[in-house]
Design a protein around this motif. Sequence first.
Motif, mmCIF file in Angstrom:
data_model
loop_
_atom_site.group_PDB
_atom_site.id
_atom_site.type_symbol
_atom_site.label_atom_id
_atom_site.label_comp_id
_atom_site.label_asym_id
_atom_site.label_seq_id
_atom_site.Cartn_x
_atom_site.Cartn_y
_atom_site.Cartn_z
ATOM 1 N N SER A 151 28.622 -20.415 -60.974
ATOM 2 C CA SER A 151 28.319 -19.204 -61.733
ATOM 3 C C SER A 151 28.294 -19.443 -63.235
ATOM 4 C CB SER A 151 29.348 -18.126 -61.385
ATOM 5 O OG SER A 151 30.659 -18.586 -61.668
ATOM 6 N N GLY A 152 28.583 -20.663 -63.661
ATOM 7 C CA GLY A 152 28.570 -20.991 -65.075
ATOM 8 C C GLY A 152 29.943 -20.814 -65.722
ATOM 9 N N ARG A 153 29.994 -21.138 -67.000
ATOM 10 C CA ARG A 153 31.263 -21.075 -67.720
ATOM 11 C C ARG A 153 31.047 -20.460 -69.094
ATOM 12 N NH1 ARG A 153 33.988 -26.835 -67.796
ATOM 13 N NH2 ARG A 153 32.053 -27.322 -68.909
ATOM 14 N N VAL A 154 32.073 -19.785 -69.578
ATOM 15 C CA VAL A 154 32.101 -19.291 -70.945
ATOM 16 C C VAL A 154 32.866 -20.316 -71.778
ATOM 17 C CG1 VAL A 154 32.923 -17.474 -72.488
ATOM 18 C CG2 VAL A 154 32.000 -16.884 -70.236
ATOM 19 N N ILE A 155 32.227 -20.820 -72.811
ATOM 20 C CA ILE A 155 32.811 -21.884 -73.634
ATOM 21 C C ILE A 155 33.216 -21.310 -74.989
ATOM 22 C CG2 ILE A 155 32.474 -24.157 -74.652
ATOM 23 C CD1 ILE A 155 32.361 -24.207 -71.640
#
Length: 567
Positions: free
Chosen positions: A484-488
């Motif tokens: 689902s992706g990542r918040v960086i």
Amino acid sequence: MRFNDLMQTVLAAEKRSGPGAVTLWRQCVDLLAQNDRPGQPAMPANERDALLDRLDSLRSKVTETQRISTVVELGTRLRSPSLIRFFADDRPSICAAAMARARLPDDIWPDLLSTLGPTARGILRNRRDLGPETVRALKAFGQADLLLTSEGVEESVPVTPTAVKPDISLVSPAAPPVEDESQIRRLVDRIEEYTSTSRQKAGEAAPAALRPAEAAPLRRFSFETDLNGAITWVDEGPRAALIGLSIADPALPGGSGPDAHVSGAFSRRSGFQHGRFTIVDGVLAGEWRLSAVPFFDSQTGRFQGFRGQARRPHLHEVPATSDGDKLALGGLSADSVRQLVHELRTPLNAILGFAEIIEQQLFGPAGRQYRDMASQIMGDARRLLSAFDDLDLAARVSRGEDVVEPRPVDAALLIARIATRFRVDRGKETRPITISVAEGLPQARLDPIQAERMVQHLLRTLISVAPEGEPITGSCWFQPDSGSGRVILAMDRPSTLAGMDEVQLLDPGYGPDGDWPDGPLLGLGFSLRLIRSLAASSAGSLDIDGGRFLLAMPAVAVAPDDGPDIS
């Protein structure tokens, strides 16, 4: 000043105490060390005896540590037979220091040995630099040194060691012995000690209480080096594992030695604190932290070496490992850490409460000086409570006890709220903090409490080590991946951390660059590892990439049409 004049000055000095007694003691020792040596004109007996009498009168006014220090400073200049005899009659620790450093010609030792005690001769037997005449004379005293003696016993019977168990017979004195239980007890104890030693030499198993495997591990020791940096004396621990190790040159890969901070301080003849030292083999293998200062000859001013202490590193001084070891603080388990924190927090809260009463004058007027002191105590107490909270949190994370309930969290709002909290104090901006957030940033899937802890710890750590007035900058964006992706959240390094690699950043014991006036109380490395542990427990990570700290948080899955524009 000529020798005779100095002699008269020293002998004419009135009885002293405190620092004056120590100074007079050192003067007498130096006069004997310089003028009562083989190979030079003999010192008049009356002057030598007068100096020895003065030393004997000063002995009770000079502490044992100060007397040992005098012997250590003499080093190999201890060549006076009368001075060696004097130190040999002192406490065992002083006798041992003197016998290890005494230097006499081979033909002088045999005559002196008869005036020394068994302890002094026993120490000399362990030296390997003695001449053949001295070794032969020591062997002649072998049986005499095995006598068992005790106060109140008129005769002593020599004990001859055998291959298995010695047959020790006690001869009764001619007169009826006085019934003194303490004297008999001491004699029996000495017999048991000798018997146990003989068993071990004969190959029998050592008593359980004396087995090395069950002995408490060495956690610290004091040491001394020579002018080349080699360790020549230690107060505890196996001498064979420590004597000869050097602090002068950085350790080669896979070898024992110090880091560049220690070797650099040695080359500059300057003191150092918490330098890293590695031992690769033996019972003391592993990392140590050294703190030491140089010492110099009191008369010539020449550099003599370093004196200091070594200790095992604390938790926050050990780099993080990838094997997920359980939390340990000075050898304590996570349970012990939490119990210790609980026991410390209670009295600290009481101190904080009393400080608030004084600072706010709740029980009546208090002077300004007392209120200022109370205010400072309150600030220190709150910092300690914050550190205790960090320790408690780290212990819970280590044991997996921290309950994590992931749910959608507005990462942009969370970052803005925490940044504002640090940036603004009482309506005034105290620290410039700028974090650019990409448009359309998706929500992160985190436990709300853990998410706030991670971001708050990261910002607080960077602010504490950054120079005053330097802006804290960063950015936040969405990074897609196979899931689902990542918040960086990427935070730029403050200038104080420029050029430091990951190992150094996670190891505050690296050198003086790891010490900041307002830095994290438990150290930069501990704070970063705590953030990394919190992130890992939430399926995230903390990476150190070039000039940034990258805090990755799992993102909430979004429909393809609703995804952010990352082009």
